[in-house]
Design a protein around this motif. Structure first.
Motif, PDB file in Angstrom:
ATOM      1  N   ILE A 124       0.854  -1.190   0.000  1.00 26.91           N
ATOM      2  CA  ILE A 124       0.000   0.000   0.000  1.00 26.91           C
ATOM      3  C   ILE A 124       0.887   1.236   0.000  1.00 26.91           C
ATOM      4  CG2 ILE A 124      -1.770   1.292   1.267  1.00 26.91           C
ATOM      5  CD1 ILE A 124      -2.765  -1.350   0.113  1.00 26.91           C
ATOM      6  N   CYS A 169      -1.451  -0.438  -5.464  1.00 26.64           N
ATOM      7  CA  CYS A 169      -0.248  -0.916  -4.779  1.00 26.64           C
ATOM      8  C   CYS A 169       0.969  -0.807  -5.688  1.00 26.64           C
ATOM      9  CB  CYS A 169      -0.421  -2.378  -4.371  1.00 26.64           C
ATOM     10  SG  CYS A 169      -1.730  -2.655  -3.184  1.00 26.64           S
ATOM     11  N   ARG A 188      -4.816  -6.526  -7.097  1.00 32.30           N
ATOM     12  CA  ARG A 188      -4.738  -5.274  -6.349  1.00 32.30           C
ATOM     13  C   ARG A 188      -6.087  -4.596  -6.197  1.00 32.30           C
ATOM     14  NH1 ARG A 188      -0.812  -5.474  -9.984  1.00 32.30           N
ATOM     15  NH2 ARG A 188       1.340  -5.536  -9.277  1.00 32.30           N
ATOM     16  N   ARG A 193      -5.023  -4.892  -1.530  1.00 32.72           N
ATOM     17  CA  ARG A 193      -3.786  -5.054  -0.807  1.00 32.72           C
ATOM     18  C   ARG A 193      -2.924  -6.101  -1.492  1.00 32.72           C
ATOM     19  NH1 ARG A 193      -4.708  -2.401   3.824  1.00 32.72           N
ATOM     20  NH2 ARG A 193      -6.810  -2.374   4.641  1.00 32.72           N
TER      21      ARG A 193
END
Length: 197
Positions: A124, A169, A188, A193
């Motif tokens: 992140i 991400c 993603r 995440r």
């Protein structure tokens, strides 16, 4: 107590600003050594970089080396309607060609070297809150193969940052001590995440 994005920004910017200038220069150089060892560095047909602001890690030397090698390097900009685009960079200045280069006009695979206020160990990225890189990475990934590498000092890497469904991400984070690699099989946008190895 769970921190908000705004609280994390204040804490991480303060921590980064406390790093002495000489340590930032040395740390940036080490990060770039890690980046140059990635297989995606050599195979990239376009490199996206940024001009370091304030205490940000500085990618200048690696971007200059790519320009010298004949690989197209681009810097971030915005279209007239605020969307992301890219300006060709010649090692000294960015040049606007026809209003900027859109994601669809870049040569893929792309290596995107991105700044961040902070990153967590899942990939992140916490930016300045304007969403440029989330929009840009989403557009780029919709066009072709992209590897996003965040540059950050160790004090900017934390275990868990808050995120929203639109957050994109990064695939790697390079610090002055290590490189963290994401599990690229993770979705993603659906999971929001990345799992890290």
């Amino acid at each position: 107590m769970i921190r908000t994005k705004a609280e994390w920004r204040r804490a991480l910017l303060t921590a980064r600003a406390a790093i002495p200038e000489a340590a930032r220069r040395h740390g940036s150089a080490v990060m770039l050594e890690y980046v140059q060892r990635l297989p995606c560095f050599e195979t990239a047909r376009s490199i996206l970089g940024y001009v370091a602001l304030g205490a940000e890690a500085d990618p200048f030397s690696v971007l200059s080396s790519r320009v010298a090698s004949g690989v197209p390097v681009f810097m971030p900009s915005s279209t007239s309607d605020g969307g992301p685009c890219w300006l060709a960079w010649n090692g000294r200045s960015a040049v606007e060609i026809g209003g900027g280069v859109l994601a669809a006009r870049l040569e893929y695979p792309v290596l995107a070297i991105v700044p961040g206020v902070g990153f967590d160990v899942r990939g992140i990225r916490l930016g300045r809150g304007r969403g440029f890189y989330d929009r840009a990475l989403a557009e780029l990934r919709g066009q072709g193969a992209v590897h996003a590498v965040g540059l950050a000092f160790e004090c900017q890497i934390v275990r868990d940052l808050p995120s929203d469904v639109w957050d994109e991400c990064v695939d790697f984070v390079a610090s002055e001590k290590r490189i963290l690699a994401a599990d690229t099989q993770t979705t993603r946008r659906e999971e929001g995440r990345a799992r890290w190895s």
